[in-house]
Enzyme design. Structure first.
Site, PDB file in Angstrom:
ATOM      1  N   ASP A   1      39.845  30.030 -13.606  1.00 52.31           N
ATOM      2  CA  ASP A   1      39.598  28.602 -13.773  1.00 52.31           C
ATOM      3  C   ASP A   1      38.841  28.352 -15.085  1.00 52.31           C
ATOM      4  OD1 ASP A   1      36.958  29.355 -13.295  1.00 52.31           O
ATOM      5  OD2 ASP A   1      36.886  28.506 -11.286  1.00 52.31           O
ATOM      6  N   LEU A   2      38.368  27.148 -15.285  1.00 47.21           N
ATOM      7  CA  LEU A   2      37.665  26.814 -16.532  1.00 47.21           C
ATOM      8  C   LEU A   2      36.383  27.616 -16.737  1.00 47.21           C
ATOM      9  CD1 LEU A   2      38.111  22.935 -16.615  1.00 47.21           C
ATOM     10  CD2 LEU A   2      39.160  24.610 -18.132  1.00 47.21           C
TER      11      LEU A   2
END
Length: 128
Positions: A15-16
């Site tokens: 994810d980020l």
């Protein structure tokens, strides 16, 4: 019997924040169960042609530590208990000896009408 399924974390799995996105652990353990079933000699394509498919009935999951890009992981699958129609297995995603994710998964088989049917004989034999 414990089945081991090695995998590597790819950029697309993160994810980020740069850690494995939580839903991807469910994909990892699904792949591991598929390989485990294949190694038991069960042909899921033939099962489907015969009108029977595996279905996950329940998952209890614990996210313990994050995995990151390029980590080499292993999914360990162990049969916990079962009956003629239900299999409960424990699955852990590990980085070395460290457990990152742990799940208890209940699996059943269903026919085309959605009714629960007996598990394949190879799995039933392993249960008892």
């Amino acid at each position: 019997m414990t089945h081991q399924f090695p995998l590597r974390v790819y950029y697309e799995d993160t994810d980020l924040a740069g850690i494995v996105y939580y839903a991807n652990y469910l994909k990892f353990i699904e792949r591991a169960r598929s390989e485990w079933v294949r190694e038991m000699g069960i042909d899921q394509v033939q099962m489907k042609a015969d009108g029977i498919v595996f279905a996950v009935r329940r998952v209890e999951a614990d996210y313990l530590q994050p995995a990151r890009f390029d980590d080499a992981l292993v999914v360990e699958t162990t049969m916990d208990e079962g009956s003629g129609v239900r299999l409960i297995c424990k699955q852990e995603v590990k980085r070395g000896a460290e457990v990152l994710f742990s799940a208890i998964v209940t699996v059943i088989c269903m026919n085309e009408a959605g009714a629960v049917v007996r598990l394949p004989a190879a799995i039933r034999r392993s249960v008892h």
